[in-house]
Motif scaffolding. Structure first.
Motif, short mmCIF file in Angstrom:
data_model
loop_
_atom_site.label_atom_id
_atom_site.label_comp_id
_atom_site.label_asym_id
_atom_site.label_seq_id
_atom_site.Cartn_x
_atom_site.Cartn_y
_atom_site.Cartn_z
N LEU A 137 49.11 32.37 6.70
CA LEU A 137 50.08 33.16 6.02
C LEU A 137 49.46 33.70 4.70
N ARG A 144 48.40 39.15 5.11
CA ARG A 144 49.64 39.91 5.64
C ARG A 144 49.39 41.01 5.89
N GLU A 159 55.48 42.72 10.96
CA GLU A 159 54.47 42.51 10.07
C GLU A 159 53.62 41.30 10.81
N ASP A 203 50.48 37.92 10.44
CA ASP A 203 49.90 37.03 9.23
C ASP A 203 49.22 36.01 10.07
N TYR A 246 58.36 36.39 6.84
CA TYR A 246 57.12 36.16 6.11
C TYR A 246 57.37 35.50 4.62
#
Length: 389
Positions: free
Chosen positions: A212, A215, A226, A228, A259
């Motif tokens: 994470l 991103r 999105e 990550d 996220y």
């Protein structure tokens, strides 16, 4: 046609049931399917469900697995058969020992790095095949990426590339704030991949990066997501493509907003003794389990041709639930089970021995195999359920 073989499916959850159903619908598979679970009722129910959907004569039965160890399981084993490990990743070395002891092949799904390393050590000289990390991600997406790389080389004549990317999301059709997510598979698996480090290539070298921590937003087939970094999904491709690809990574796809919410929860639990368990606990308080799911897959290879022009080869999938012999499989079930069944087929053909990693699987025979072809070469119709016939 394969000679009759014992096929042990360890774990009678959704994936174990799905891989059993796929194998019971493939006439080349002969012998016996044993599906085991620590809850004997679950095992018996799974065996009954598979048998109801089988399309050729094959014995299917359920059995109780011990909580630990492999005592009592030899009765279901025979040399040349295969153990299909659908248990949590922490159990993988135990099931690998069962296969090794009984001269059987072995296939697992886990993205867990430490357990994979342990199996690689114990089975390095095995005379049967041990195919590791073969599900959806890791698994199918890694072989897809390698197939795109081979296509790029054929098209451009260039072996070095700028970037290899792999993106997969197990998602719900609908979601809402604040988490923008629904559990379609193991919550502890989600928490683990969010917290453990991700192996990538950056500047031609392997690096461990925090999950994470990188991103991005992207549009796939007109839909905004999105993505990550998360752990495990790259399998062994960072090692295989070191010095070939400048950049290579695996990222998990989510709907925008998820996220940021997860990061806020991670901040709350980061001081706890067992942060992965704490993250799972906090997510379960707010995120529902959802049965209606979709799988989104995207992979691409980008690099320069002989004239220095940037070229990119890419492939995407958007897959929903499916039906096989009147049995409904959720998207995560079929897309995870099909690569495992494909590897079981190839092992029973006597194709491999010793440790087999994702970068070593020949893409053409895998992608054109009956299980992968049946599940992946379809699209989601308007009613959301496609028929894999």
């Amino acid at each position: 046609m394969h000679r009759p073989s014992d096929i042990i499916i360890a774990g009678a959850g959704g994936i174990g049931m799905a891989v059993g159903l796929l194998l019971a619908n493939y006439p080349e598979i002969r012998g016996r399917i044993h599906i085991g679970d620590r809850d004997e009722n679950s095992a018996q129910n799974a065996a009954r469900w598979i048998a109801e959907g089988k399309t050729h004569p094959i014995d299917v039965h359920g059995f109780r697995m011990p909580e630990s160890g492999i005592e009592g399981l030899d009765a279901f084993c025979s040399p040349g058969g295969v153990v299909l490990d659908c248990l949590p990743g922490s159990e993988a070395p135990r099931m690998a020992r069962l296969a090794l002891k009984n001269n059987m092949h072995y296939v697992n799904l886990t993205e867990y790095v430490a357990e994979t390393k342990e199996i690689k050590q114990m089975a390095r000289d095995a005379q049967t095949g041990f195919v590791l990390q073969t599900g959806l991600a890791p698994g199918f997406v890694n072989i897809l990426a390698r197939s795109l790389y081979e296509h790029f080389v054929d098209q451009t004549g260039q072996e070095r590339v700028d970037r290899i990317i792999m993106r997969v999301g197990a998602l719900t059709r609908h979601t809402a704030a604040p988490h923008y997510y629904g559990f379609t598979w193991s919550p502890i698996g989600v928490a683990t991949e969010y917290m453990k480090e991700s192996l990538v290539l950056r500047d031609n070298q392997q690096r461990w990066l925090k999950s994470l921590s990188d991103r991005e937003t992207l549009i796939i087939d007109g839909r905004l997501y999105e993505a990550d970094l998360t752990s495990g999904g790259a399998a062994d491709l960072p090692q295989a493509f070191e010095g070939i690809a400048t950049s290579l990574d695996y990222k998990t796809l989510r709907y925008p907003g998820h996220y940021a919410w997860v990061q806020s929860i991670i901040e709350q639990v980061k001081g706890e003794e067992h942060p992965i368990d704490a993250l799972e606990r906090e997510m379960l308080k707010q995120i529902p389990a959802v049965q209606e799911d979709v799988i989104v897959i995207y992979a691409a290879v980008a690099g320069r041709d002989e004239e220095g022009m940037l070229q990119q080869i890419e492939k995407s999938y958007f897959l929903g639930p499916t039906q096989i012999s009147g049995k409904r499989l959720r998207a995560i079930q079929s897309t995870t089970a099909a690569p495992m069944a494909e590897c079981a087929r190839l092992l029973l053909d006597g194709k491999w021995k010793g440790i087999v990693l994702q970068s070593q699987i020949e893409p053409q025979s895998f992608m054109a195999g009956p299980f992968v072809e049946r599940i992946y070469n379809r699209r989601v119709p308007q009613n959301g359920v496609s028929l894999a016939v």
